[in-house]
Design an enzyme around this catalytic site. Structure first.
Site, PDB file in Angstrom:
ATOM      1  N   PRO A 213       0.825  -1.205   0.000  1.00 11.13           N
ATOM      2  CG  PRO A 213      -0.426  -1.374   1.954  1.00 11.13           C
ATOM      3  CD  PRO A 213       0.648  -2.029   1.190  1.00 11.13           C
ATOM      4  N   PRO A 214       0.269   2.387  -0.365  1.00  7.98           N
ATOM      5  CG  PRO A 214      -1.241   3.972  -1.158  1.00  7.98           C
ATOM      6  CD  PRO A 214      -1.135   2.553  -0.757  1.00  7.98           C
ATOM      7  CD  GLU A 434     -20.741  11.895  17.034  1.00 11.04           C
ATOM      8  OE1 GLU A 434     -20.124  10.834  17.231  1.00 11.04           O
ATOM      9  OE2 GLU A 434     -21.063  12.285  15.892  1.00 11.04           O
TER      10      GLU A 434
HETATM   11  P1  ADP Z   1       5.804   4.488  -0.860  1.00  9.79           P
HETATM   12  O1  ADP Z   1       6.827   4.636  -1.925  1.00  9.79           O
HETATM   13  O2  ADP Z   1       5.647   3.078  -0.373  1.00  9.79           O
HETATM   14  O3  ADP Z   1       4.495   5.104  -1.182  1.00  9.79           O
HETATM   15  P2  ADP Z   1       7.599   6.192   0.526  1.00  9.79           P
HETATM   16  O4  ADP Z   1       8.828   5.382   0.492  1.00  9.79           O
HETATM   17  O5  ADP Z   1       7.510   7.270  -0.486  1.00  9.79           O
HETATM   18  O6  ADP Z   1       6.326   5.280   0.417  1.00  9.79           O
HETATM   19  O7  ADP Z   1       7.420   6.770   1.993  1.00  9.79           O
HETATM   20  C1  ADP Z   1       7.190   8.143   2.228  1.00  9.79           C
HETATM   21  C2  ADP Z   1       7.876   8.590   3.492  1.00  9.79           C
HETATM   22  O8  ADP Z   1       7.344   7.923   4.641  1.00  9.79           O
HETATM   23  C3  ADP Z   1       9.342   8.237   3.502  1.00  9.79           C
HETATM   24  O9  ADP Z   1      10.093   9.244   2.895  1.00  9.79           O
HETATM   25  C4  ADP Z   1       9.647   8.095   4.978  1.00  9.79           C
HETATM   26  O10 ADP Z   1       9.885   9.354   5.563  1.00  9.79           O
HETATM   27  C5  ADP Z   1       8.363   7.559   5.539  1.00  9.79           C
HETATM   28  N1  ADP Z   1       8.398   6.099   5.635  1.00  9.79           N
HETATM   29  C6  ADP Z   1       7.587   5.237   4.996  1.00  9.79           C
HETATM   30  N2  ADP Z   1       7.867   3.971   5.312  1.00  9.79           N
HETATM   31  C7  ADP Z   1       8.911   4.016   6.163  1.00  9.79           C
HETATM   32  C8  ADP Z   1       9.674   3.009   6.854  1.00  9.79           C
HETATM   33  N3  ADP Z   1       9.411   1.709   6.687  1.00  9.79           N
HETATM   34  N4  ADP Z   1      10.680   3.425   7.628  1.00  9.79           N
HETATM   35  C9  ADP Z   1      10.936   4.723   7.796  1.00  9.79           C
HETATM   36  N5  ADP Z   1      10.262   5.712   7.189  1.00  9.79           N
HETATM   37  C10 ADP Z   1       9.242   5.374   6.391  1.00  9.79           C
HETATM   38 ZN    ZN Z   2     -22.463   8.731  13.458  1.00 10.68          ZN
END
Ligand code: ADP
Ligand code: ZN
Ligand code: MG
Length: 627
Positions: A213-214, A434
Site C-alpha cells: 500500500p502507499p 455521538e
Molecule cells: P511508498 O513509496 O511506499 O508510497 P515512501 O517510500 O515514499 O512510500 O514513503 C514516504 C515517506 O514515509 C518516507 O520518505 C519516509 O519518511 C516515511 N516512511 C515510509 N515507510 C517508512 C519506513 N518503513 N521506515 C521509515 N520511514 C518510512
Molecule cells: Zn455517526
C-alpha cells in the site's frame, strides 16, 4: 522589461529584412559599370589587326576575360588614345603571349567575381539569420518544455528521469519492514562486489517488484539499496511514461535504459509501474496503444541486458493483481517483495527512526504512540511526528508532549479541527448521536473501546466518537462485526428515540453506508449468514482497471434475492437490539449529553467511569489502561 533573446530576435527580424533589401539595392553586382564608359566597340578581328600594328597600348580584361576594354592609339583613331570595347571569344594563352610580346599593359579585373561573391553572401544572409532565429526559438521552447510540458517539445530531450548519484538513504533509515530489507541485503552485496556472484555462475535477478500500500516505504527502500551500495539511482514514475504523445513513452524507456547502461552499476526505480504494466488489452474501450508500446519497450529492454550487467530494475506498485503477466515472467520482475503496513513493533521502529532528529518530552513513550496508531503506514507516522513538531514549535515549547501527539493523531486521521457549534437544537441532536455511538460501544463487550467523544467538528464530521481499534484487525469474529454494526446504528437510533422519527437527520449517512457494507460482506464474503459458507462476491475492484470487468454476477437471481433478504435481516436484528440499548439507558444518555455539551469532549476513561456508576460495564481488554 526583462532581456530576452526571443524578443530581440523577433524585433530584429523586420529590421534585417528591410536592411537586406536596401543592401541588395546598393550592392547589386554591376559588372557593366566600366564597360559602359566606352561606347565604341570593335570586333575581335579588328583588335588582332590593331595588335599586329602595335596600336594597342593597354588591355583591361573583365568578365572572366570575355570582355576587354582596350586603349588604343593610331592614325585611324585620330592619334588619340581611345577606349574601345572588345568581345573576346576565348582568352587563349596564345593571345596573352602575343600581348606580352607587344608590350601591352595587361590587366585583369576580377570585379564580376567579387560582386558575385558578395551576391552569394547577400542571398544567403537572410536565410541564415532566419534559420538561426528558428533554431534559437526551438531551443528556447525545448528548455521551457522541461518545466511546462509544452507541446512544442518532443521525446528525448525532456525525459523525466531523475538521477541521484547518491541517495543518502541507508538501511538504518528504513524500519519496520525487516523481511523486505533482508531480501535486499543480497542485492547490495551483489552491487558492491559482483565478482563473488559471477564467479560461481549465479544470476542475480534483474527486476524486483515491490508490492504494498502507499506510504509503506517502497521508494525509501529502493533508495536505501542504492545508498547502501553507493550506486546511482534512476527514478521515473510509470505515469510519466504515458503522456501526451504516442511513442514518447517507448522512447523514454529506451532513453532511460541507455542512460542506465552508461552508469552501470545502478538502480533503475520505476514507481507506479501499474500505469504502464497493466494487463494488456484489458479495460473499458479497448487497449491504450501508447501504454502497450511503452510496456513492450520496457519488456524488450529488460530482455536486452544480461543478468549481470549491474543494472537492477526495481518497480513499485500497490496493485499487483492488475499487472501484465509478461512482466512477472522469469528474467523480468521475477522477484516480488511484499511491503506491508507495519504492525506494532514495526510502527515502534519507524517512530524511533523519525524521532531521531526530534526533541521528545521524557514522559512521552514512543511505545504509547505506536499503540495508538494501528493501521498507520510509515508515511503516516512520519507525518504524525512532523505535525506534532510543528504544533510544538508553534506553541514555543521545546519538547513534543502527549498533547501535541494527540492533536496530531486526530488531525492525521480525521482532518483539521473546526470550531464548535454554539448551543442549539442541532448541537443537542449531534450530542445525542455521538453519545448513542459511545454508549453502544461501551456496553457491548465485543466492541472496540471508546477513546473519546467530541462535539468539535473535524473535516466533514460535525461530531466524532473515536474508538481504539484493536491490534488484531485481520481476524474479526462474527460477534465483533455485529457489535460494530450496532455501534454504527447507535447514532441514528439515539436521534430517533430521543427526537422522534420525523426529526432524524442526514448526519447518519456515513454510518449507514458502513454498516450496510459490513452486513453485506458478512453474507457474501464471510459466509456468516443463513445462506451458508459461500463466497459470492470477490472484493470489488475498479472496473476501469481491467480483468474483473465481466465478473459481475456469479450467482443466480434467487440467490441475489436471498442475499438482499439476509443483509436486511442482519441489520434489522441489530437495529432492534440497538433500540433496546438506547431505550434502556436513557437516563445515563441524557446525563452524558449534558456533560458533553458543556465540556465538548469526554475521554474514554471519563465515559466509562460515568457509565460504571450507573450500570455494570462488560469486561473488556482495556488498551487504554496501558496508555
Ligand atoms: P511508498 O513509496 O511506499 O508510497 P515512501 O517510500 O515514499 O512510500 O514513503 C514516504 C515517506 O514515509 C518516507 O520518505 C519516509 O519518511 C516515511 N516512511 C515510509 N515507510 C517508512 C519506513 N518503513 N521506515 C521509515 N520511514 C518510512
Ligand atoms: Zn455517526
Ligand atoms: Mg513511492
Amino acid at each position: 522589461m526583462k532581456f530576452s533573446w526571443k524578443t530581440l530576435i523577433l524585433w530584429s527580424l523586420p529590421v534585417l529584412i528591410v536592411g537586406f533589401f536596401l543592401w541588395q539595392g546598393f550592392y547589386t553586382p554591376n559588372s557593366s559599370n566600366e564597360q559602359n564608359i566606352s561606347s565604341s566597340k570593335m570586333t575581335y578581328g579588328r583588335f588582332l589587326e590593331y595588335l599586329d600594328l602595335g596600336w594597342i597600348k593597354k588591355v583591361d580584361l573583365y568578365d572572366n576575360g570575355h570582355t576587354a576594354i582596350v586603349e588604343a592609339i593610331g592614325p585611324e583613331l585620330g592619334n588619340k588614345t581611345q577606349k574601345i570595347r572588345v568581345e573576346l571569344p576565348i582568352l587563349n594563352s596564345e593571345l596573352i603571349t602575343q600581348l606580352k610580346k607587344a608590350h601591352v599593359d595587361l590587366d585583369a579585373h576580377p570585379q564580376k567575381m567579387n560582386n558575385s561573391f558578395i551576391g552569394i553572401i547577400g542571398n544567403l544572409f537572410f536565410p541564415i539569420i532566419f534559420i538561426l532565429g528558428l533554431i534559437f526559438l526551438f531551443q528556447r521552447s525545448n528548455n521551457s518544455g522541461n518545466n511546462t510540458g509544452s507541446s512544442m517539445s518532443f521525446g528525448k530531450t525532456r525525459s523525466q528521469v531523475q538521477v541521484e548519484m547518491n541517495t543518502g538513504v541507508l538501511f538504518d533509515d528504513v524500519a519496520g519492514i525487516e523481511e523486505a530489507k533482508e531480501e535486499f541485503k543480497e542485492i547490495v552485496t551483489f552491487l558492491k562486489c559482483p565478482e563473488s556472484f559471477t564467479a560461481v555462475g549465479a544470476r542475480i535477478p534483474k527486476g524486483i517488484l515491490l508490492l504494498g500500500p502507499p506510504g509503506t516505504g517502497k521508494t525509501l527502500l529502493a533508495k536505501a539499496i542504492a545508498g547502501e551500495s553507493g550506486v546511482p539511482f534512476f527514478n521515473i514514475s510509470g505515469s510519466e511514461f504515458v503522456e501526451m504523445f504516442v511513442g514518447v513513452g517507448a522512447s523514454r524507456v529506451r532513453d532511460l535504459f541507455k542512460k542506465a547502461k552508461k552508469n552501470a552499476p545502478c538502480i533503475v526505480f520505476i514507481d507506479e509501474i501499474d500505469a504502464v504494466g497493466r494487463q494488456r488489452g484489458a479495460g473499458v474501450g479497448g487497449g491504450n496503444d501508447e501504454r502497450e508500446q511503452t510496456l513492450n519497450q520496457l519488456l524488450t529492454e529488460m530482455d536486452g541486458f544480461e543478468g549481470n550487467t549491474g543494472i537492477i530494475v526495481i518497480a513499485a506498485t500497490n496493485r499487483s493483481d492488475i499487472l501484465d503477466s509478461a512482466l512477472l515472467r522469469p528474467g523480468r520482475f521475477d522477484r516480488q517483495v511484499m511491503v506491508n503496513v507495519p504492525d506494532f513493533k514495526g510502527r515502534l521502529a519507524i517512530l524511533s527512526v523519525h524521532a531521531r532528529d526530534k526533541k521528545i518530552s521524557k514522559d512521552l513513550s514512543l511505545e504509547m504512540i505506536a499503540r495508538r496508531t494501528p493501521g498507520f503506514s510509515g508515511a503516516d507516522l512520519a507525518n504524525l511526528l512532523n505535525e506534532a513538531a510543528i504544533l510544538t514549535a508553534r506553541q514555543r515549547k521545546s519538547f513534543i508532549s502527549i498533547y501535541e501527539i494527540d492533536v496530531a493523531i486526530d488531525r492525521v486521521i480525521a482532518g483539521m479541527e473546526g470550531t464548535a457549534l454554539i448551543d442549539s437544537k442541532s448541537k443537542r441532536l449531534i450530542a445525542y448521536h455521538e453519545i448513542g455511538h459511545a454508549i453502544v460501544g461501551t456496553l457491548l463487550e465485543q466492541h472496540d473501546l471508546v477513546q473519546k467523544v467530541t462535539l468539535i467538528p473535524r473535516g466533514q464530521a460535525k461530531g466524532l466518537t473515536w474508538f481504539l481499534p484493536s491490534e488484531e484487525q485481520s481476524l474479526i469474529s462474527r460477534t465483533q462485526i455485529l457489535a460494530r454494526i450496532m455501534g454504527a446504528l447507535g447514532g441514528r437510533v439515539a436521534e430517533e428515540v430521543v427526537f422522534g422519527d420525523t426529526e432524524v437527520t442526514t448526519g447518519a449517512s456515513n454510518d449507514l453506508q458502513q454498516l450496510t457494507s459490513l452486513s453485506r460482506q458478512m453474507v457474501t464474503r464471510f459466509g456468516m449468514s443463513n445462506i451458508g459458507p459461500f463466497s459470492l462476491e470477490s472484493q470489488r475492484s475498479n472496473p476501469f482497471l481491467g480483468r474483473s470487468m465481466g465478473m459481475k454476477t456469479e450467482y443466480s437471481d434467487t440467490i441475489a434475492t436471498n442475499i438482499d433478504a439476509q443483509v436486511q435481516a442482519i441489520i434489522q436484528n441489530c437495529y432492534e437490539n440497538t433500540v433496546q440499548i438506547i431505550k434502556n439507558n436513557r437516563p445515563i444518555i441524557d446525563y452524558l449529553v449534558d456533560i458533553l455539551i458543556e465540556k465538548e469532549t469526554i475521554t474514554g476513561e471519563e465515559l466509562r467511569q460515568l457509565v460504571a456508576e450507573y450500570t455494570v460495564l462488560p469486561k473488556k481488554v482495556s488498551y487504554a489502561s496501558r496508555l
